[in-house]
Design a protein around this motif. Structure first.
Motif, short mmCIF file in Angstrom:
data_model
loop_
_atom_site.label_atom_id
_atom_site.label_comp_id
_atom_site.label_asym_id
_atom_site.label_seq_id
_atom_site.Cartn_x
_atom_site.Cartn_y
_atom_site.Cartn_z
N MET A 75 -6.33 -44.02 -9.27
CA MET A 75 -7.05 -42.81 -8.87
C MET A 75 -6.95 -41.79 -10.01
SD MET A 75 -6.69 -40.65 -5.35
CE MET A 75 -5.03 -40.09 -5.66
N ALA A 76 -8.07 -41.17 -10.35
CA ALA A 76 -8.04 -40.20 -11.44
C ALA A 76 -7.16 -39.02 -11.05
CB ALA A 76 -9.45 -39.73 -11.72
N LYS A 77 -6.39 -38.53 -12.01
CA LYS A 77 -5.55 -37.37 -11.72
C LYS A 77 -6.34 -36.10 -11.96
CE LYS A 77 -1.28 -36.50 -13.00
NZ LYS A 77 -0.76 -35.89 -11.79
N ASN A 78 -6.22 -35.16 -11.03
CA ASN A 78 -6.87 -33.87 -11.26
C ASN A 78 -6.01 -33.06 -12.21
OD1 ASN A 78 -8.85 -34.40 -9.34
ND2 ASN A 78 -7.40 -33.87 -7.71
N PRO A 79 -6.66 -32.28 -13.08
CA PRO A 79 -5.87 -31.47 -14.01
C PRO A 79 -4.93 -30.53 -13.25
CG PRO A 79 -8.25 -31.24 -14.41
CD PRO A 79 -8.11 -32.14 -13.24
N GLY A 80 -5.31 -30.16 -12.01
CA GLY A 80 -4.48 -29.22 -11.27
C GLY A 80 -3.31 -29.87 -10.51
N ASP A 81 -3.20 -31.21 -10.55
CA ASP A 81 -2.11 -31.87 -9.81
C ASP A 81 -0.76 -31.39 -10.32
OD1 ASP A 81 -3.89 -33.21 -8.30
OD2 ASP A 81 -3.65 -35.16 -9.30
N PRO A 82 0.06 -30.83 -9.45
CA PRO A 82 1.30 -30.22 -9.95
C PRO A 82 2.40 -31.22 -10.29
CG PRO A 82 1.12 -29.90 -7.57
CD PRO A 82 -0.12 -30.62 -8.01
N TYR A 83 2.44 -32.35 -9.60
CA TYR A 83 3.56 -33.28 -9.82
C TYR A 83 3.05 -34.67 -10.17
CZ TYR A 83 6.10 -29.61 -7.47
OH TYR A 83 6.63 -28.40 -7.13
N PRO A 84 3.80 -35.38 -10.98
CA PRO A 84 3.37 -36.74 -11.32
C PRO A 84 3.77 -37.71 -10.21
CG PRO A 84 5.38 -36.15 -12.50
CD PRO A 84 5.05 -34.99 -11.63
N LEU A 85 2.86 -37.96 -9.29
CA LEU A 85 3.16 -38.91 -8.22
C LEU A 85 3.29 -40.32 -8.81
CD1 LEU A 85 0.74 -37.96 -5.31
CD2 LEU A 85 3.21 -37.67 -5.41
N VAL A 86 4.02 -41.15 -8.10
CA VAL A 86 4.17 -42.52 -8.58
C VAL A 86 2.81 -43.21 -8.60
CG1 VAL A 86 5.07 -44.80 -7.98
CG2 VAL A 86 6.56 -42.80 -7.88
N GLN A 87 2.49 -43.78 -9.73
CA GLN A 87 1.26 -44.54 -9.90
C GLN A 87 1.66 -45.99 -10.08
OE1 GLN A 87 -2.02 -42.75 -10.65
NE2 GLN A 87 -0.77 -41.25 -9.58
N VAL A 88 0.73 -46.88 -9.77
CA VAL A 88 1.06 -48.29 -9.90
C VAL A 88 1.40 -48.63 -11.36
CG1 VAL A 88 -1.28 -49.20 -10.17
CG2 VAL A 88 0.44 -50.53 -8.96
N GLU A 89 0.80 -47.90 -12.30
CA GLU A 89 1.06 -48.15 -13.72
C GLU A 89 2.54 -47.93 -14.08
OE1 GLU A 89 -1.43 -46.40 -12.55
OE2 GLU A 89 -3.28 -47.15 -13.43
N ASN A 90 3.21 -47.05 -13.35
CA ASN A 90 4.63 -46.80 -13.65
C ASN A 90 5.48 -48.07 -13.52
OD1 ASN A 90 3.38 -44.34 -12.83
ND2 ASN A 90 5.38 -43.38 -12.79
N TYR A 91 4.98 -49.00 -12.72
CA TYR A 91 5.77 -50.22 -12.46
C TYR A 91 5.71 -51.22 -13.61
CZ TYR A 91 6.77 -49.08 -7.58
OH TYR A 91 7.26 -48.51 -6.44
N GLU A 92 4.82 -50.92 -14.57
CA GLU A 92 4.59 -51.91 -15.63
C GLU A 92 5.90 -52.33 -16.30
OE1 GLU A 92 1.10 -51.14 -18.03
OE2 GLU A 92 2.14 -52.10 -19.72
N LEU A 132 1.55 -43.42 -0.59
CA LEU A 132 1.19 -42.76 -1.86
C LEU A 132 0.63 -43.77 -2.85
CD1 LEU A 132 4.22 -40.33 -2.30
CD2 LEU A 132 1.87 -39.76 -1.63
N LEU A 133 1.28 -44.93 -2.90
CA LEU A 133 0.84 -45.96 -3.83
C LEU A 133 -0.57 -46.46 -3.47
CD1 LEU A 133 2.44 -46.96 -6.24
CD2 LEU A 133 3.20 -48.90 -4.88
N MET A 134 -0.83 -46.59 -2.17
CA MET A 134 -2.17 -47.03 -1.76
C MET A 134 -3.21 -45.99 -2.18
SD MET A 134 -1.78 -48.91 1.91
CE MET A 134 -1.30 -50.64 1.94
N ASN A 135 -2.87 -44.71 -2.05
CA ASN A 135 -3.79 -43.68 -2.54
C ASN A 135 -3.97 -43.79 -4.04
OD1 ASN A 135 -4.85 -41.60 -0.51
ND2 ASN A 135 -2.75 -41.92 0.16
N SER A 136 -2.89 -44.13 -4.74
CA SER A 136 -2.97 -44.17 -6.21
C SER A 136 -3.89 -45.28 -6.69
CB SER A 136 -1.58 -44.29 -6.83
OG SER A 136 -1.25 -45.63 -7.08
N VAL A 137 -4.12 -46.31 -5.86
CA VAL A 137 -5.07 -47.35 -6.30
C VAL A 137 -6.44 -47.15 -5.65
CG1 VAL A 137 -3.28 -49.04 -6.88
CG2 VAL A 137 -4.30 -49.07 -4.59
#
Ligand code: UDP
Length: 404
Positions: free
Chosen positions: A1-18, A62-67
């Protein structure tokens, strides 16, 4: 999911698991998520806090939202009567006796009906967790496939209760159980996959020695002797009495401190009573704590010489996976999901009795090399099999199967 420039915190993204699972797995997951973009998904359980299901849903949604799936999480509400009944059901699904009167069944169904009215479950995929909200399928209008995700050990449910619940279960398009041993005779499909952990959560992320020390000191946990630890809701199925008995035998040969850390779940009315029973054993070497402190769970699982999870029934032990991830050897009850997590003698030990548990505690306390070896294999097992990316991928496969 594209991150909005205004997102205040770095939520866990599936890419973090790489870094743990490799680029190929991440790519595969993103590929599987592609046909499901903007799909509306909802998970429904019975508490936002306490116990493994809430623990799982927090990062999973959260992870499901991130994909790219619009994934919500709802918890049903009910009066204490309702949760007394559903706790008895939970116990009976794991084999205990139950006397389900028609009055109790009516309370159960009515409260679930009220929740169906309050929560318009018109999503493309609906995942209902455990027996508490199970009948909600009957009172909702299906817009897409509904899945019942049962986390309890279903190998030997009390027959009259199962006969009562089965027609509800068969209204779902699929049932997900943790392991094939829990399969029941159903007219609808059953799928098997085990839960997993989030390595980035406060509970599981790296901690420095200083941070660990600070948490233990804060709770006045002595560290002069090796720690034997069990982290569990105060629940008889977790056999806290058995852990105390095993520790009493073990400490005669190898001095050690036992820490029992537990919390109460909002949907578990028996917690307080079990806690009070366990508290009776408390002394300067037997620490019983009921605290809501996630970093303390992490610190204890890291600092423990041995983690015990001496459950008598366990659909799947998140606490087992959490401690294994930290490279700590775990002694688990030889039951249910734990048998699929621990390979006896390779990445931990499985035990069938208090005596066996005591022997394994002594053996591990005596042999640091064995602790390191089992702990190393334990960490690898979780990296390969029990991280949340694997769980997410199995949900994607299931959701995609309905698309076909
Ligand atoms: N837990 C916690 N604090 C406690 C006791 C348990 O945070 O004092 C957490 C534990 O770390 C795990 C979850 O609650 O993440 C329990 O999940 P598990 O599958 O082990 O058992 P359940 O409670 O679902 O039967």
């Amino acid at each position: 999911m594209a991150k909005n420039p205004g997102d205040p915190y770095p939520l866990v993204q599936v890419e973090n698991y790489e870094r743990y699972v490799g680029a190929e797995v991440v790519e595969r997951i993103l590929e599987k998520a592609r046909p499901l973009q903007d799909l509306r998904v909802v998970h429904v359980n019975s508490t936002y806090y306490g116990g493994g299901v809430a623990e799982l849903l927090s990062p999973l949604t959260l992870l499901m939202n991130s994909v790219g799936m619009a994934t919500e999480w709802r918890a049903i509400q009910g009066p204490p009567d309702f949760f007394n009944i559903t706790k008895k059901m939970h116990n009976a699904l794991q084999g205990a006796d139950i006397h389900l009167t028609s009055l109790k069944a009516t309370i159960y169904e009515e409260v679930v009906y009220e929740n169906a009215v309050r929560n318009r479950l018109d999503h493309d995929r609906v995942v209902i967790h455990d027996p508490q909200p199970l009948p909600i399928v009957r009172y909702s209008r299906k817009r897409g496939p509904w899945i019942w995700r049962c986390h309890v050990d279903l190998s030997n449910p009390e027959p009259s209760l199962w006969a009562y619940l089965k027609p509800f279960v068969e209204q779902y398009d699929a049932t997900v159980l943790s392991i094939p041993e829990y399969a029941r005779e159903l007219s609808t499909p059953q799928v098997f996959f085990m839960p997993a952990i989030d390595p980035f959560s406060i509970k599981n992320r790296e901690m420095s020695e200083a941070e660990i020390e600070e948490r233990l000191q804060h709770h006045h946990i002595p560290t002069d002797l090796p720690l034997v630890v069990q982290v569990s809701r105060f629940d008889r199925w977790k056999d806290p009495e058995g852990v105390v008995a095993a520790w009493r035998i073990a400490r005669k040969e190898m001095p050690c401190t036992l820490v029992l850390l537990g919390n109460m779940a909002a949907d578990d009315p028996e917690g307080q009573k079990v806690y009070e029973e366990v508290m009776r054993h408390k002394d300067e070497r037997l620490i019983v704590l009921s605290r809501e402190d996630t970093a303390l769970v992490n610190a204890l699982q890291r600092r423990a010489a041995v983690v015990v999870q001496k459950s008598l029934r366990e659909g799947f032990g998140l606490t087992v996976a959490e401690a294994m991830w930290k490279g700590t050897p775990v002694i688990g009850g030889n039951v249910g999901g734990i048998r699929h997590q621990i390979e006896d003698g390779h990445n931990g030990f499985l035990v069938d009795s208090v005596d066996q548990c005591a022997q394994r505690i002594v053996q591990l306390l005596r042999t640091p090399k064995l602790r390191n070896q089992l702990g190393h294999h334990a960490h690898e097992t979780v990296r390969r099999r029990f991280l949340l990316t694997r769980y997410l991928e199995q949900y994607l496969d299931l959701f995609n199967a309905f698309e076909a």
